[in-house]
Design an enzyme around this catalytic site. Structure first.
Site, PDB file in Angstrom:
ATOM      1  N   CYS A  72       1.112  -0.636  -0.013  1.00 52.64           N
ATOM      2  CA  CYS A  72      -0.163   0.038  -0.283  1.00 52.64           C
ATOM      3  C   CYS A  72       0.866   1.322   0.216  1.00 52.64           C
ATOM      4  O   CYS A  72       1.822   1.281   0.994  1.00 52.64           O
ATOM      5  CB  CYS A  72      -0.917  -0.444   1.209  1.00 52.64           C
ATOM      6  SG  CYS A  72      -1.168   1.325   1.675  1.00 52.64           S
ATOM      7  N   CYS A  75       0.367   3.351   3.094  1.00 50.88           N
ATOM      8  CA  CYS A  75       1.042   3.168   4.726  1.00 50.88           C
ATOM      9  C   CYS A  75       3.112   2.929   4.340  1.00 50.88           C
ATOM     10  O   CYS A  75       2.912   3.110   5.490  1.00 50.88           O
ATOM     11  CB  CYS A  75       0.648   1.783   4.516  1.00 50.88           C
ATOM     12  SG  CYS A  75      -1.105   1.005   4.167  1.00 50.88           S
TER      13      CYS A  75
END
Length: 447
Positions: A72, A75
């Site tokens: 991600c 993230c």
């Protein structure tokens, strides 16, 4: 022992080990030094998994957990911010620990915590989880999280302390400062709404502070909205019923811009929403309308007044059948769920004398001259929870792949000699890839 079988010996040994381990857990004795120091408040982000998650949650009064996925992008950008914030939060009088969980790897733990998008942040306060919707830059994140470990009601004893309190509180929560009020008057409500606002009582202050916050007598409760440069004054009565009503009405500014953050706030407000839809909320003519909405909001506290620009949030505006071809600004009254009302004869307002037109709109609404319609999309909760998680991605990709497989098999039946052209294979890969990309984008939470 000689007469006993090896199986029985092993059973006895296991029982002894289990009993010894159980006694150690019950008495708290016999734990190794490694177990005793398993979790330290050392300013580092703790890596958690299914084996130590529950233990970590119970070990700390306050712990912020980042549920992430290695692939991600959001993230990856969040991780260094958490690394920067962790040592600062660890040094607070009431420390806040930061931890992280690879929710993609430990999917069972993620499912148990109802994680359906990455990254998801949750703060566990004495074991009780609350999803974190605040800022994600290190400095702002620290300011925001300090709210959770602050006193329910701060006591301020000078003008300087009042100023410091307002500055340190930041701009993400409304502030309620009781001038000349007793702490006991606010303590119950401060505890009840601690997650939503800052509360303080000023015991000593000068006339300069009274002028600064625009109140002319005491006791007075001042509500501040730092993000919107708004304030409101309450002179009583200070019975809890009336005080709570004032506090609840001032969690939001007089006129609320619709975006993902404010939708999270609106879902907890039970009032009907008067919504003005404009083409571009940053235009000067739109800002004039916002000023008029604020005036209307001051006189109609039983309603929430909001606005949204099609340019800023087209999908949301479209659920009310508003787009660039519509006559704008458009006014509706929304219940926050599936229904909204248009006022007959006041579906839109002109640029001239908007104050009178909004008054007629509100009069028509209160008198019931309305037509009920259904939103063409999700409710307020649907918009808040519209992020699609990785599990949905897997399901969609699987369905697309199965569809392509069935189509290929169908062509095999028609043309046995052909397995499938490279164009068809490329089309299948492209379709799946597009589905994955689209879903990952909607599944990742924006900062």
């Amino acid at each position: 022992m000689r007469g006993m079988s090896k199986g029985r010996i092993w059973i006895l040994l296991c029982l002894l080990l289990l009993t010894g381990r159980g006694m150690m857990l019950l008495t708290g004795r016999g734990l190794s030094s490694e177990e005793e120091t398993k979790f330290k408040i050392d300013g580092k982000v703790i890596e958690l998994d299914e084996s130590n998650f529950d233990s970590a949650i119970s070990s700390f009064d306050y712990i912020l957990v980042d549920f992430y996925a290695p692939w991600c992008g959001h993230c990856k950008r969040l991780a260094p911010q958490l690394d920067e914030a962790a040592p600062i939060l660890a040094k607070l009088k009431e420390p806040i620990v930061i931890a992280k969980v690879d929710a993609d790897k430990y999917s069972r733990l993620a499912s148990k915590q109802e994680i359906d998008a990455f990254p998801t942040l949750k703060i566990f306060m004495h074991g009780i989880p609350t999803e974190y919707y605040g800022p994600r830059k290190a400095e702002l994140l620290v300011r925001y999280l300090k709210k959770f470990v602050a006193p329910d009601v701060s006591i301020l004893n000078s003008d300087a302390e009042v100023s410091d309190f307002v500055e340190n509180a930041g701009t993400f929560f409304p502030l309620f400062i009781g001038f000349g009020l007793d702490e006991s008057v606010m303590s119950n409500l401060a505890l009840k709404y601690k997650k939503k606002a800052w509360f303080a009582v000023a015991k000593d202050f000068s006339e300069d502070t009274m002028v600064l916050y625009d109140f002319d007598k005491v006791p007075a409760l001042v509500a501040l909205q730092p993000s919107y440069n708004e304030h409101n004054i309450f002179y009583g009565p200070f019975d809890e019923e009336f005080l709570e009503e004032f506090i609840k009405q001032n969690f939001l500014p007089l006129s609320v811009p619709i975006n993902q953050d404010t939708l999270n706030l609106l879902k907890d407000d039970k009032r009907k929403i008067v919504l003005a839809i404009v083409e571009d909320e940053t235009e000067e003519k739109s800002q004039k309308l916002v000023t008029t909405l604020k005036a209307a909001a001051s006189a109609n506290r039983d309603l929430v007044f909001c606005y949204v620009g099609i340019k800023q949030f087209a999908d949301f505006a479209d659920t009310f059948e508003a787009n660039k071809k519509s006559k704008l600004p458009k006014m509706v009254v929304w219940d926050g769920n599936e229904n909204y009302l248009t006022v007959i004869g006041s579906e839109s307002i002109d640029e001239e004398d908007q104050g009178s037109q909004i008054s007629r709109f509100l009069e028509g609404y209160r008198e019931g001259r309305t037509e009920q319609k259904k939103v063409a999309g999700p409710s307020i909760f649907g918009f808040v929870n519209s992020l699609i998680g990785i599990r949905s991605v897997y399901i969609i990709v699987f369905m697309v792949a199965m569809l392509m497989l069935l189509r290929t098999l169908g062509k095999d039946d028609e043309e046995p000699s052909r397995v499938g052209t490279s164009d068809q294979s490329e089309h299948a890969r492209s379709t799946v890839s597009r589905a994955e990309n689209d879903e990952y984008r909607s599944g990742e939470k924006e900062d």
